[in-house]
Design a protein around this motif. Structure first.
Motif, PDB file in Angstrom:
ATOM      1  N   GLU A 200      33.714  62.817 108.761  1.00 46.08           N
ATOM      2  CA  GLU A 200      33.451  62.498 107.354  1.00 46.08           C
ATOM      3  C   GLU A 200      34.042  61.132 106.996  1.00 46.08           C
ATOM      4  OE1 GLU A 200      31.606  64.296 105.155  1.00 46.08           O
ATOM      5  OE2 GLU A 200      31.126  65.679 106.798  1.00 46.08           O
ATOM      6  N   LYS A 201      35.209  60.843 107.513  1.00 44.31           N
ATOM      7  CA  LYS A 201      35.851  59.560 107.222  1.00 44.31           C
ATOM      8  C   LYS A 201      35.022  58.392 107.738  1.00 44.31           C
ATOM      9  CE  LYS A 201      40.034  56.840 108.042  1.00 44.31           C
ATOM     10  NZ  LYS A 201      41.446  56.839 108.511  1.00 44.31           N
ATOM     11  N   TYR A 202      34.433  58.561 108.924  1.00 40.15           N
ATOM     12  CA  TYR A 202      33.678  57.471 109.552  1.00 40.15           C
ATOM     13  C   TYR A 202      32.168  57.624 109.356  1.00 40.15           C
ATOM     14  CZ  TYR A 202      37.986  55.908 111.778  1.00 40.15           C
ATOM     15  OH  TYR A 202      39.251  55.429 112.010  1.00 40.15           O
ATOM     16  N   ARG A 203      31.780  58.352 108.323  1.00 39.60           N
ATOM     17  CA  ARG A 203      30.355  58.624 108.090  1.00 39.60           C
ATOM     18  C   ARG A 203      29.514  57.343 108.056  1.00 39.60           C
ATOM     19  NH1 ARG A 203      27.367  62.248 103.344  1.00 39.60           N
ATOM     20  NH2 ARG A 203      25.320  61.288 103.602  1.00 39.60           N
ATOM     21  N   GLN A 204      29.931  56.375 107.293  1.00 38.26           N
ATOM     22  CA  GLN A 204      29.137  55.152 107.142  1.00 38.26           C
ATOM     23  C   GLN A 204      28.942  54.447 108.475  1.00 38.26           C
ATOM     24  OE1 GLN A 204      30.699  52.497 104.179  1.00 38.26           O
ATOM     25  NE2 GLN A 204      28.919  51.156 104.194  1.00 38.26           N
ATOM     26  N   GLN A 205      30.007  54.370 109.265  1.00 39.14           N
ATOM     27  CA  GLN A 205      29.922  53.719 110.569  1.00 39.14           C
ATOM     28  C   GLN A 205      29.013  54.506 111.512  1.00 39.14           C
ATOM     29  OE1 GLN A 205      31.237  50.892 111.395  1.00 39.14           O
ATOM     30  NE2 GLN A 205      31.485  50.800 113.622  1.00 39.14           N
ATOM     31  N   ILE A 206      29.122  55.828 111.499  1.00 40.44           N
ATOM     32  CA  ILE A 206      28.294  56.666 112.370  1.00 40.44           C
ATOM     33  C   ILE A 206      26.820  56.514 112.019  1.00 40.44           C
ATOM     34  CG2 ILE A 206      27.719  59.069 112.951  1.00 40.44           C
ATOM     35  CD1 ILE A 206      30.774  59.660 112.555  1.00 40.44           C
ATOM     36  N   GLU A 207      26.506  56.578 110.740  1.00 41.57           N
ATOM     37  CA  GLU A 207      25.110  56.416 110.320  1.00 41.57           C
ATOM     38  C   GLU A 207      24.566  55.053 110.734  1.00 41.57           C
ATOM     39  OE1 GLU A 207      24.578  59.282 106.432  1.00 41.57           O
ATOM     40  OE2 GLU A 207      25.307  57.241 106.098  1.00 41.57           O
TER      41      GLU A 207
END
Length: 463
Positions: A200-207
């Motif tokens: 959840e913390k790295y959601r933007q990077q993962i997407e």
């Protein structure tokens, strides 16, 4: 420095210059001293120790004596009972990068901390790996890029996607060394399933990375609320960063069969793990009468129809799943006189079939997860036994039964085959094993984390 006894470091900084460059700055007084100093440094230096020196506030999770080797061997989940103390000020917060160290406080790796979960660190990289390539050490953004790129390359080497299959698993949690992250690809849609606070913390990077390295145009983010609650996240209180870019349904192809996948369906919407077994069923089905129990959207039934079965029926208790299954008949232009679906409880259907002395050449039994946890394994074993005993009674003598369990607790216990054997005794039948399988090859398993193995699939001859 503060020492804590409980489990739970600032945002990742950029990776500093390589350790070799740092060592080169030292100036010993003689060539002999230089050689000795260099040899000693190589022998005892820790890449992570050197890098951590430039990271103010980086906490260290120190393991108990005798608890280190399992994590050196690669197990990614550091449970709180293995932790002796935590060194750091201020104390680390959930999602922070931390060092994981042995009893002498020497780092063996690094990972992401959780102050609430029973797994207080998810190990991301070992010291030996950082020595080979320190560019992503203590840098989660860079490590994410490496791991996702590696996952994409692996699937391409496996022939995925292909001209006849565009539904597959791109990232399989611990199997791709990204514990808590699952990504399934359905044509041009990526469904990302999150079951860890760090995800959840790295959601933007993962997407961003999934979109960058795979051929997708839409992303559907699915957070596992119940699991994340155990991670200390109440998703009802979380601010949604951005709406998921796809909803509704999408058409995909698997082994040349078209499926309608619901973005709101079970799990990620489609069970790509059974792809190879569905294809195998297709090869067995010519001129056969086939029964697909707990069929969901009709995967095994449709594969049997494609393989030339004379009559196929799929049974499921979910009306929404059968809506998809019936739509799939139309999408593939199959004859509705040859393949059909019925809404009914699987046990009730089989009991009725037994009373009518109705039999099939080939039966597939793929029930939902009956043993989600070890503590219900005994009661689940009874349910598996009863279902399989009924299934064996609706198979013609000499016919085939493909029976499955997607319960990790059952598969890891090694008791599934014994349970099936008990079912054969109950049914008054004799079975022999013709094939044993698990999840498809795009669902890799890390042998140091056997808990990732969840699917059992046996093909039996029933006499």
């Amino acid at each position: 420095m503060l020492m804590l006894r409980a489990c739970g470091a600032g945002a990742p900084a950029s990776v500093p210059a390589l350790i070799r460059a740092r060592l080169a700055k030292s100036k010993p007084t003689s060539s002999f001293a230089a050689s000795a100093t260099a040899s000693s440094a190589v022998a005892s230096s820790s890449v992570l120790e050197e890098l951590a020196a430039d990271r103010k506030g980086l906490a260290r999770v120190v393991l108990k004596k005798g608890k280190t080797q399992i994590f050196r061997d690669g197990s990614p989940m550091v449970y709180s009972g293995a932790v002796d103390r935590i060194i750091g000020r201020p104390p680390p917060k959930t999602g922070d990068v931390v060092l994981v160290a042995d009893g002498s406080e020497k780092p063996i790796g690094w990972g992401l901390y959780n102050s609430v979960s029973m797994f207080c660190v998810r190990l991301m990289q070992l010291e030996e790996e950082a020595k080979r390539d320190p560019t992503s050490a203590l840098n989660m953004e860079r490590l994410l890029e490496e791991r996702i790129t590696s996952a994409v390359d692996l699937r391409r080497s496996l022939g995925l996607p292909s001209t006849n299959t565009n539904a597959y698993r791109l990232i399989n949690s611990e199997g791709d060394r990204l514990s808590g992250l699952i990504v399934d690809i359905f044509d041009d849609v990526a469904v990302i399933a999150s079951s860890a606070a760090w995800v959840e913390k790295y959601r933007q990077q993962i997407e961003f990375l999934v979109n960058k390295f795979s051929d997708v145009n839409y992303i559907k983010w699915r957070s596992s609320a119940d699991i994340l609650k155990e991670e200390g996240l109440d998703m009802s209180e979380q601010k949604e960063p951005a709406p998921s870019s796809h909803s509704g349904s999408v058409k995909v192809m698997e082994n040349g069969i078209v499926y309608l996948v619901s973005m709101e369906g079970q799990k990620t919407g489609f069970y790509a793990d059974q792809r190879e077994s569905r294809d195998f069923i297709s090869t067995l089905s010519r001129d056969q009468k086939v029964l697909d129990l707990c069929c969901y959207s009709g995967g095994f039934a449709l594969s049997a129809a494609k393989g030339g079965a004379t009559k196929v029926i799929g049974i499921d208790s979910s009306g929404s799943a059968l809506d998809l299954a019936n739509e799939n008949i139309l999408l593939n232009k199959f004859d509705p006189e040859r393949i059909s679906f019925m809404k009914e409880d699987a046990s009730a259907f089989m009991k009725g079939a037994i009373s009518r002395n109705e039999l099939w050449d080939l039966v597939v039994l793929d029930p939902p997860k009956l043993a989600p946890r070890k503590k219900v394994l005994q009661s689940a074993s009874g349910m598996y036994r009863s279902l399989n005993a009924l299934a064996m009674q609706v198979v013609k003598r000499g016919g085939l039964l493909m029976t499955c369990s997607c319960s990790g607790a059952m598969t890891q216990s090694g008791l599934f085959l014994k349970t099936v054997q008990g079912a054969a005794s109950m049914a008054g039948r004799k079975v022999t094993v013709l094939r044993q399988a698990g999840a498809a090859c795009d669902h890799p398993i890390d042998p140091s984390y056997p808990e990732g193995q969840y699917l059992s699939n046996y093909l039996l001859r029933v006499m």
